[in-house]
Write a protein that holds these residues in place. Structure first.
Motif, mmCIF file in Angstrom:
data_model
loop_
_atom_site.group_PDB
_atom_site.id
_atom_site.type_symbol
_atom_site.label_atom_id
_atom_site.label_comp_id
_atom_site.label_asym_id
_atom_site.label_seq_id
_atom_site.Cartn_x
_atom_site.Cartn_y
_atom_site.Cartn_z
ATOM 1 N N ALA A 226 27.265 68.911 -19.773
ATOM 2 C CA ALA A 226 25.942 68.305 -19.724
ATOM 3 C C ALA A 226 25.908 67.011 -20.531
ATOM 4 O O ALA A 226 25.347 65.993 -20.085
ATOM 5 C CB ALA A 226 24.898 69.284 -20.248
ATOM 6 N N LEU A 227 26.507 67.015 -21.715
ATOM 7 C CA LEU A 227 26.572 65.798 -22.520
ATOM 8 C C LEU A 227 27.391 64.717 -21.817
ATOM 9 O O LEU A 227 27.016 63.534 -21.822
ATOM 10 C CB LEU A 227 27.176 66.114 -23.889
ATOM 11 C CG LEU A 227 26.229 66.735 -24.911
ATOM 12 C CD1 LEU A 227 27.015 67.340 -26.076
ATOM 13 C CD2 LEU A 227 25.226 65.706 -25.426
ATOM 14 N N VAL A 228 28.498 65.112 -21.206
ATOM 15 C CA VAL A 228 29.325 64.158 -20.474
ATOM 16 C C VAL A 228 28.536 63.544 -19.326
ATOM 17 O O VAL A 228 28.536 62.323 -19.125
ATOM 18 C CB VAL A 228 30.605 64.833 -19.946
ATOM 19 C CG1 VAL A 228 31.326 63.945 -18.927
ATOM 20 C CG2 VAL A 228 31.541 65.172 -21.101
ATOM 21 N N ALA A 229 27.829 64.374 -18.573
ATOM 22 C CA ALA A 229 27.084 63.886 -17.415
ATOM 23 C C ALA A 229 25.983 62.920 -17.833
ATOM 24 O O ALA A 229 25.746 61.899 -17.168
ATOM 25 C CB ALA A 229 26.485 65.057 -16.641
ATOM 26 N N TRP A 230 25.300 63.232 -18.928
ATOM 27 C CA TRP A 230 24.232 62.332 -19.373
ATOM 28 C C TRP A 230 24.809 60.974 -19.745
ATOM 29 O O TRP A 230 24.265 59.927 -19.378
ATOM 30 C CB TRP A 230 23.470 62.928 -20.569
ATOM 31 C CG TRP A 230 22.283 62.088 -20.934
ATOM 32 C CD1 TRP A 230 21.087 62.028 -20.284
ATOM 33 C CD2 TRP A 230 22.203 61.148 -22.017
ATOM 34 N NE1 TRP A 230 20.259 61.115 -20.898
ATOM 35 C CE2 TRP A 230 20.921 60.563 -21.953
ATOM 36 C CE3 TRP A 230 23.080 60.760 -23.021
ATOM 37 C CZ2 TRP A 230 20.493 59.599 -22.879
ATOM 38 C CZ3 TRP A 230 22.663 59.794 -23.934
ATOM 39 C CH2 TRP A 230 21.391 59.234 -23.859
ATOM 40 N N GLN A 231 25.928 60.963 -20.463
ATOM 41 C CA GLN A 231 26.547 59.693 -20.839
ATOM 42 C C GLN A 231 27.091 58.962 -19.613
ATOM 43 O O GLN A 231 26.952 57.740 -19.480
ATOM 44 C CB GLN A 231 27.679 59.949 -21.832
ATOM 45 C CG GLN A 231 27.208 60.496 -23.176
ATOM 46 C CD GLN A 231 28.381 60.923 -24.044
ATOM 47 O OE1 GLN A 231 28.969 60.115 -24.753
ATOM 48 N NE2 GLN A 231 28.739 62.203 -23.976
ATOM 49 N N ALA A 232 27.703 59.705 -18.700
ATOM 50 C CA ALA A 232 28.338 59.082 -17.540
ATOM 51 C C ALA A 232 27.332 58.465 -16.582
ATOM 52 O O ALA A 232 27.688 57.579 -15.793
ATOM 53 C CB ALA A 232 29.183 60.111 -16.792
ATOM 54 N N THR A 233 26.097 58.918 -16.610
ATOM 55 C CA THR A 233 25.082 58.412 -15.681
ATOM 56 C C THR A 233 24.125 57.430 -16.335
ATOM 57 O O THR A 233 23.161 56.991 -15.690
ATOM 58 C CB THR A 233 24.281 59.578 -15.066
ATOM 59 O OG1 THR A 233 23.682 60.365 -16.117
ATOM 60 C CG2 THR A 233 25.167 60.462 -14.214
ATOM 61 N N LEU A 234 24.371 57.062 -17.600
ATOM 62 C CA LEU A 234 23.533 56.043 -18.231
ATOM 63 C C LEU A 234 23.674 54.727 -17.472
ATOM 64 O O LEU A 234 24.778 54.332 -17.091
ATOM 65 C CB LEU A 234 23.944 55.836 -19.687
ATOM 66 C CG LEU A 234 23.496 56.904 -20.691
ATOM 67 C CD1 LEU A 234 24.112 56.613 -22.067
ATOM 68 C CD2 LEU A 234 21.980 56.968 -20.800
#
Length: 475
Positions: free
Chosen positions: A282-290
């Motif tokens: 979830a943390l990875v996805a949030w950063q990757a979609t910024l």
């Protein structure tokens, strides 16, 4: 971006229809002081056929902004901040310290300018060791740690996708030159280049050995590692697992759990399985979609004119040879785990299939240009390559005494300049207050460009600054 509340997160969950679930602890009262309460079954989500981005984004945003508590496992009484699970030599009486950490309550306590996920002021500086086991120190003596300013994360998903494609391309070239050497029975040399960026030369021998002495700006394994100021982390997942332990004392089970350490409470703080693979995803996805940084809109005519001139001068004096305006990206599918995640992070082989985040579905992607082949042009103003950036005459960027992950102290990865108008102060320590100071601090490989900048008229120097100040993180 306003942090999502847990109530809003759960509301989103109930409106999404797929087989996997957000797993919430039913025994916690609504006033619980735990920040980490919800998890995601990423195995089910990956195979459900549903778009994983909305759910992962929501939980990731919540976790990035959450202020972790001792109930979550914040603190590491019997572990260091090293990337390899390592025990402390002696336990500290402090829960927080600004030296070897933990040094932050939340990810957003450092990454917050001009928005959550952005950069940090000098007050948010952290101290890092060489990265493996020497991460237990209680001094700011530069013999034991390097002081670093906070980088912005906007556009990180595109950066990792570029790095993955470049790594795969370079490894294909290595395979080809090895095959050629075996076939011809003599040494063969290849010039390594991908997306227009040269990474030196590689010589292969018929017996399968390689001469890597002429590689340039990359590790011997030909893996592009685009994250951190030294370019030592290959993926957002690796960066996140490291940061959770180093800065918060939260140990991800995929590295610190029983598989690698034989225990589910490696730091012996009484909290087991402190962060699951689903929460890391979830943390990875949030950063990757910024959203990627952009350019200031509606500039006054005088600024727009100076910026246009400055961008041209920027290229003329050679700055764009490293700060390449844009690199082409073939695919916008971000797999998590990624193809180059290794031991210590969840790997693709650990799952039936990886999560697939289609960045093409994000609204901000549509504003990025395409080339004649339909590839997305990522306007990063960087090259994902390491360079020597200091010398005896100009050592500002080489003032560290400690190498990090075998990267020499005067070598740094090219900083991506998109968003730089929003991310003062500058330099790896954040001690340069103006862009002019940051440019004049360049040495080593950038010496000639710095000299050419210094020789410009005052008007042209100001035009370069106008151009750089026009590159911003949208608020």
């Amino acid at each position: 971006m306003t942090p999502v509340s847990r109530a809003a997160l759960l509301s989103l969950v109930f409106t999404l229809v797929f087989d996997s679930k957000v797993l919430a602890d039913p025994d916690l009262p609504p006033w619980s002081e735990r920040a980490i309460q919800d998890d995601i079954d990423i195995e089910s989500l990956a195979t459900s056929g549903q778009d994983p981005i909305p759910l992962l984004q929501a939980l990731g945003e919540h976790l990035f902004a959450a202020k972790f508590t001792s109930l979550d496992g914040a603190g590491r009484p019997d572990a260091t901040g090293a990337s390899v699970p390592t025990k402390v030599r002696r336990q500290s009486h402090l829960r927080f310290q600004r030296l070897a950490g933990p040094d932050a309550n939340a990810c957003a306590s450092c990454h917050n300018e001009p928005v959550v996920g952005g950069a940090g002021a000098f007050t948010a500086n952290v101290f890092v060791s060489e990265g493996f086991e020497s991460a237990d120190f209680d001094t700011i003596d530069p013999q034991f740690s390097n002081e670093r300013n906070t980088n912005a994360i906007q556009g990180a998903g595109l950066i990792e996708l570029l790095a993955r494609e470049m790594t795969a391309d370079l490894r294909r070239q290595r395979h080809d030159v090895l095959s050629l050497a075996r076939r011809n029975g003599r040494p063969e040399t290849a010039d390594l280049e991908t997306k227009g960026i040269s990474f030196g030369r590689l010589t292969a021998y018929p017996d399968g050995t390689l001469d890597v002495s002429r590689l340039d700006g990359i590790d011997d394994d030909l893996t592009i590692r685009p994250f951190s100021q030294k370019g030592v982390f290959a993926s957002l997942r690796q960066f996140t697992v490291n940061a959770m332990n180093a800065h918060h004392g939260i140990q991800a089970s995929e590295r610190f759990g029983p598989r690698w350490t034989g225990t589910d409470d490696f730091d012996a703080d009484g909290v087991s399985a402190e962060m699951t693979p689903g929460q890391i995803s979830a943390l990875v996805a949030w950063q990757a979609t910024l959203p990627a940084p952009t350019r200031k809109k509606n500039l006054p005519d005088i600024w727009q004119s100076a910026s246009t001139r400055g961008e041209s001068v920027f290229g003329e004096i050679g700055c764009a040879s490293c700060h390449v305006p844009a690199l082409p990206l073939e695919s916008l599918i971000f797999h998590d785990p990624g193809p180059f995640d290794t031991a210590g992070t969840l790997r693709q082989s650990d799952m039936e299939k990886p999560l697939a985040l289609d960045l093409a579905t994000l609204d901000w992607i549509k504003s990025l240009p395409r080339d004649e082949r339909g590839r997305t042009l990522v306007p990063l103003f960087g090259d994902l390559k390491r360079h020597k950036i200091a010398d005896a005459q100009n050592e500002t960027y080489g003032n560290e005494l400690l190498a990090q992950r075998f990267v020499a102290r005067d070598v740094f990865i090219t900083a991506e300049l998109w968003g730089i108008g929003s991310t003062a102060p500058y330099g790896h320590r954040g001690d340069l207050t103006t862009l002019n100071e940051a440019i004049l601090a360049h040495g080593g490989d950038a010496t000639q460009s710095r000299k050419d900048y210094s020789a410009l008229s005052e008007s042209d120097r100001q035009s370069v600054i106008a151009f750089l100040r026009s590159l911003e993180i949208a608020q």
